[in-house]
Design a protein around this motif. Structure first.
Motif, PDB file in Angstrom:
ATOM      1  N   ASN A  58     -33.462  17.448  13.604  1.00  0.00           N
ATOM      2  CA  ASN A  58     -34.359  17.445  12.438  1.00  0.00           C
ATOM      3  C   ASN A  58     -34.077  18.591  11.470  1.00  0.00           C
ATOM      4  OD1 ASN A  58     -35.766  15.091  13.080  1.00  0.00           O
ATOM      5  ND2 ASN A  58     -37.073  16.204  14.501  1.00  0.00           N
ATOM      6  N   ILE A  59     -32.811  18.959  11.353  1.00  0.00           N
ATOM      7  CA  ILE A  59     -32.412  19.979  10.383  1.00  0.00           C
ATOM      8  C   ILE A  59     -32.046  19.255   9.086  1.00  0.00           C
ATOM      9  CG2 ILE A  59     -30.735  21.791   9.835  1.00  0.00           C
ATOM     10  CD1 ILE A  59     -32.645  22.464  12.139  1.00  0.00           C
ATOM     11  N   PRO A 118     -36.650  22.347   9.035  1.00  0.00           N
ATOM     12  CA  PRO A 118     -36.829  21.064   9.708  1.00  0.00           C
ATOM     13  C   PRO A 118     -37.236  19.975   8.718  1.00  0.00           C
ATOM     14  CG  PRO A 118     -38.576  22.603  10.329  1.00  0.00           C
ATOM     15  CD  PRO A 118     -37.644  23.335   9.422  1.00  0.00           C
TER      16      PRO A 118
END
Length: 124
Positions: A58-59, A118
């Motif tokens: 989730n970067i 994120p």
């Protein structure tokens, strides 16, 4: 580097059920550690490109083509080695990599051109 049969002594499997040739497979690609400088580290799945590995964590990452054509996803490789799945067409600056079309060959450290934030998966 095979596992001794004594490891299976208390196992439901008996030694005759174990294929000695399948205990160690040197051609299996091991997962690699990807470290984002000054942020955090994670283990990527061996089948993921670096871009897919970042997304799996989730970067938020910038990209356009996912095939090495545009160069938008360029990041700095600080340490380690990568393998390209296909030769990129985009210009790659010295010390840079295109995470959309390469995988980590060794444990790597990268620097993103933006803060590692994120992805907000709870947007409406």
């Amino acid at each position: 580097m095979t596992m001794p049969l004594s490891c299976f002594k208390n196992s439901m499997l008996s030694p005759q059920h174990i294929n000695q040739n399948s205990l160690y497979t040197p051609n299996v690609t091991m997962a690699k550690i990807i470290k984002i400088q000054d942020e955090f580290s994670f283990i990527s799945r061996s089948e993921h490109t670096i871009l897919e590995a970042l997304e799996a964590q989730n970067i938020a990452t910038e990209y356009q083509c996912r095939q090495g054509f545009c160069g938008v996803c360029q990041v700095t490789l600080l340490d380690g080695e990568v393998d390209y799945l296909e030769d990129p067409i985009a210009f790659i600056g010295k010390g840079k990599i295109l995470p959309c079309c390469c995988k980590a060959k060794t444990d790597i450290t990268i620097e993103l051109p933006y803060p590692a934030t994120p992805i907000d998966n709870e947007r409406e």
